[in-house]
Design an enzyme around this catalytic site. Structure first.
Site, PDB file in Angstrom:
ATOM      1  N   ASP A 163      -6.661  -0.980  -5.130  1.00  0.00           N
ATOM      2  CA  ASP A 163      -7.835  -0.657  -4.316  1.00  0.00           C
ATOM      3  C   ASP A 163      -8.685   0.418  -5.000  1.00  0.00           C
ATOM      4  O   ASP A 163      -9.916   0.354  -4.969  1.00  0.00           O
ATOM      5  CB  ASP A 163      -7.416  -0.165  -2.933  1.00  0.00           C
ATOM      6  CG  ASP A 163      -6.632  -1.191  -2.136  1.00  0.00           C
ATOM      7  OD1 ASP A 163      -6.793  -2.403  -2.396  1.00  0.00           O
ATOM      8  OD2 ASP A 163      -5.858  -0.778  -1.247  1.00  0.00           O
ATOM      9  N   ASP A 197       0.854  -1.183   0.000  1.00  0.00           N
ATOM     10  CA  ASP A 197       0.000   0.000   0.000  1.00  0.00           C
ATOM     11  C   ASP A 197       0.886   1.228   0.000  1.00  0.00           C
ATOM     12  O   ASP A 197       2.015   1.189   0.514  1.00  0.00           O
ATOM     13  CB  ASP A 197      -0.916   0.012   1.228  1.00  0.00           C
ATOM     14  CG  ASP A 197      -2.045  -1.009   1.133  1.00  0.00           C
ATOM     15  OD1 ASP A 197      -2.436  -1.362   0.011  1.00  0.00           O
ATOM     16  OD2 ASP A 197      -2.529  -1.443   2.191  1.00  0.00           O
TER      17      ASP A 197
END
Length: 166
Positions: free
Chosen positions: A127, A111
């Site tokens: 995402d 991330d």
């Protein structure tokens, strides 16, 4: 053909950005992207959204693969035919595949997007694709599915409605 290119671009873009982040930032290190808005912060997530199911990488990979197969089935069988619905499915597939690659190859998802203007969990490009795909999918289902893709349940030449009035 356009949808295959979009799918490839989603997966490639996600993986390229994750490669760059892991090659240039140490774990927890940040770099400005849009000052005051978003910075890149390297984080490894062994869970799902908001780190839910942390440490359940195998289970998350299996669930994601099953969901991606279901979306692919809807597209391949042309159950979803409207361009908005197909685009939604392709974005969901692209994001899901990007995160499955991480889970299977790394054991975690990389991330990096760290919002500066609100307190929000760090997330990645895959995402973003999934969220945009789900939003487009909801718009498609609410406003276009009934008109363009819903099956009537009648086969061509089926006159059961006319027979019921006898």
């Amino acid at each position: 053909m356009w949808y295959v290119l979009l799918l490839a671009a989603c997966v490639a873009g996600d993986q390229l950005l994750k490669w760059w982040v892991t090659a240039h930032l140490e774990m927890g290190q940040s770099a400005p992207l849009l000052p005051g808005v978003v910075q890149l912060t390297r984080l490894h997530n062994t869970g799902a959204a908001w780190s839910s199911f942390s440490g359940k990488t195998g289970l998350l990979a299996i669930v994601t693969i099953v969901l991606m197969l279901a979306v692919a089935w809807l597209l391949v069988k042309k159950i979803v035919r409207h361009p908005l619905g197909v685009t939604a499915g392709v974005l969901i597939l692209g994001g899901g595949i990007g995160n499955v690659i991480d889970r299977v190859c790394r054991g975690y998802v990389v991330d990096m997007f760290d919002l500066q203007f609100i307190s929000y969990p760090i997330f990645n490009l895959a995402d973003c694709f999934v969220v945009v795909g789900v939003i487009l999918g909801a718009v498609y289902y609410l406003w276009f599915y009934d008109k363009y893709d819903k099956r009537s349940g009648k086969e061509p030449g089926d006159d059961t409605a006319a027979d019921s009035h006898k």
